[in-house]
Scaffold this motif. Sequence first.
Motif, short mmCIF file in Angstrom:
data_model
loop_
_atom_site.label_atom_id
_atom_site.label_comp_id
_atom_site.label_asym_id
_atom_site.label_seq_id
_atom_site.Cartn_x
_atom_site.Cartn_y
_atom_site.Cartn_z
N VAL A 53 15.17 -0.28 -11.55
CA VAL A 53 16.20 -1.03 -12.27
C VAL A 53 17.58 -0.39 -12.08
O VAL A 53 18.60 -1.07 -12.10
CB VAL A 53 15.85 -1.11 -13.77
N THR A 54 17.60 0.91 -11.86
CA THR A 54 18.89 1.61 -11.70
C THR A 54 19.53 1.35 -10.34
O THR A 54 20.70 1.64 -10.16
CB THR A 54 18.68 3.12 -11.87
N GLU A 55 18.79 0.81 -9.37
CA GLU A 55 19.32 0.52 -8.05
C GLU A 55 18.90 -0.89 -7.64
O GLU A 55 18.19 -1.08 -6.66
CB GLU A 55 18.81 1.53 -7.02
N PRO A 56 19.34 -1.90 -8.39
CA PRO A 56 18.84 -3.26 -8.17
C PRO A 56 19.38 -3.90 -6.90
O PRO A 56 20.50 -3.65 -6.50
CB PRO A 56 19.33 -4.01 -9.41
N SER A 57 18.55 -4.72 -6.31
CA SER A 57 18.94 -5.52 -5.16
C SER A 57 18.94 -6.98 -5.59
O SER A 57 18.71 -7.30 -6.75
CB SER A 57 17.97 -5.30 -4.01
N LEU A 58 19.17 -7.88 -4.64
CA LEU A 58 19.16 -9.30 -4.96
C LEU A 58 17.79 -9.76 -5.44
O LEU A 58 17.69 -10.60 -6.35
CB LEU A 58 19.58 -10.12 -3.73
N GLY A 59 16.75 -9.18 -4.88
CA GLY A 59 15.39 -9.54 -5.30
C GLY A 59 15.13 -9.20 -6.75
O GLY A 59 14.52 -9.97 -7.50
N LEU A 60 15.60 -8.04 -7.18
CA LEU A 60 15.41 -7.63 -8.57
C LEU A 60 16.27 -8.48 -9.51
O LEU A 60 15.85 -8.79 -10.64
CB LEU A 60 15.76 -6.15 -8.72
N LEU A 61 17.46 -8.87 -9.08
CA LEU A 61 18.30 -9.75 -9.89
C LEU A 61 17.63 -11.11 -10.10
O LEU A 61 17.68 -11.68 -11.20
CB LEU A 61 19.66 -9.95 -9.23
N ILE A 62 16.99 -11.61 -9.06
CA ILE A 62 16.25 -12.88 -9.17
C ILE A 62 15.10 -12.72 -10.15
O ILE A 62 14.85 -13.58 -11.00
CB ILE A 62 15.74 -13.34 -7.80
N SER A 63 14.40 -11.60 -10.04
CA SER A 63 13.26 -11.34 -10.92
C SER A 63 13.69 -11.23 -12.38
O SER A 63 12.98 -11.69 -13.28
CB SER A 63 12.56 -10.06 -10.48
N ASN A 64 14.85 -10.63 -12.63
CA ASN A 64 15.31 -10.43 -14.01
C ASN A 64 15.51 -11.74 -14.76
O ASN A 64 15.32 -11.79 -15.98
CB ASN A 64 16.63 -9.62 -14.02
N ILE A 75 0.83 -1.20 0.00
CA ILE A 75 0.00 0.00 0.00
C ILE A 75 0.87 1.26 0.00
O ILE A 75 0.64 2.20 -0.77
CB ILE A 75 -0.95 -0.01 1.22
N PHE A 76 1.89 1.28 0.84
CA PHE A 76 2.74 2.47 0.93
C PHE A 76 3.55 2.68 -0.35
O PHE A 76 3.72 3.81 -0.80
CB PHE A 76 3.67 2.35 2.14
N LEU A 77 4.04 1.59 -0.94
CA LEU A 77 4.82 1.74 -2.17
C LEU A 77 3.92 2.14 -3.34
O LEU A 77 4.38 2.83 -4.26
CB LEU A 77 5.55 0.43 -2.48
N ALA A 78 2.66 1.71 -3.31
CA ALA A 78 1.73 2.14 -4.35
C ALA A 78 1.48 3.64 -4.26
O ALA A 78 1.26 4.31 -5.27
CB ALA A 78 0.41 1.38 -4.22
N ILE A 79 1.55 4.19 -3.05
CA ILE A 79 1.34 5.63 -2.85
C ILE A 79 2.62 6.41 -3.11
O ILE A 79 2.61 7.44 -3.78
CB ILE A 79 0.83 5.90 -1.42
N LEU A 80 3.76 5.91 -2.58
CA LEU A 80 5.02 6.65 -2.63
C LEU A 80 5.80 6.44 -3.92
O LEU A 80 6.56 7.32 -4.34
CB LEU A 80 5.90 6.24 -1.44
N GLY A 81 5.65 5.26 -4.54
CA GLY A 81 6.43 4.96 -5.73
C GLY A 81 7.70 4.19 -5.40
O GLY A 81 7.91 3.77 -4.26
N GLN A 82 8.56 4.00 -6.41
CA GLN A 82 9.78 3.23 -6.24
C GLN A 82 10.94 4.11 -5.77
O GLN A 82 10.92 5.32 -5.95
CB GLN A 82 10.15 2.54 -7.55
#
Length: 312
Positions: free
Chosen positions: A257-268, A163-170
């Motif tokens: 994508v410009t500040e990827p973490s391990l979670g984003l690397l797994i997703s890619n 909910i908070f990320l939907a309001i605040l963004g990435q």
Amino acid sequence: MSNPHELSTSVHAGTETIAAKPAMSPLKRTFIALLHNRLALTGLIITGILLLAAILAPVLAPQDPYDLAQLDIMDGRLAPGGESMSGLTYWLGTDTQGRDLVSAIMYGLRTSILVGLVSAAVALVIGTSIGLFSAYAGGRTDAVLMRIVDIQLSFPSILIALIFLAILGQGVDKIIIALVVTQWAYYARTVRGSALVESKRAYIEAARSMALPDRSIIFRHMLPNCLPPLIVVATMRVAYAIMLEATLSFLGIGLPVTEPSLGLLISNGFEYILSGDYWISFFPGITLLLLIVGINLIGDALRDILNPRREG
């Protein structure tokens, strides 16, 4: 036969030597206990290696995986041990953009650990302050604050973060805020329980009778005695914050994508698993698993070491 006077003097001197030996600090005693616990030592080694890899990533990483000048799309999806046209060996392979996975994982660790530590630290400060104040104030103030905590804990953490990320963004700052909102209540509940016990002890009554300021009583006298359970919870919540951030980034709503973490690397690399390019997600996933397991091993050992009911 020894002279009784000499024996008495010797015993007295030995007693003075023992008495003069400085007492070991709680922090040093806890650290030594961790080193003597095999599982905790394993966790310390795993976490220490990954932490060093994250800190030294700009020095140790073979490439800057987010510098476009160093990437070649023709090197995309190379298998572990594959070589580029320039002769560079990629020990863990590359992703779809031609990024070296060793470098990407080291930089991803930096982001994951930073987000986990900062969010846990901020949540600890906020939750600890609220929990101490609630226990010390008591009455209606305590009831209202704890009902807010109960409401917070009744919702799944991932739902609140969504909910908070939907309001605040990435963004790193946005996900840290979301993680703080999901975690502060755990610290508040833990500290409040310990503070209620401490508030009934004689040293608190003595401090009140001396008309010491409430802030001094709370933070200088009550808080130090609430630290053992707080340290255990904080260790566990760091691991949980890293895991929650990885989950949110995997879903595509965490870090950009410009500040990827391990979670984003797994997703890619997730969509390429069925095509046989397993390594794109596998190695970041193993790294994340090791990081979570290492921190949890330390937390489990701390829970046993700092347990007041522990024998010995």
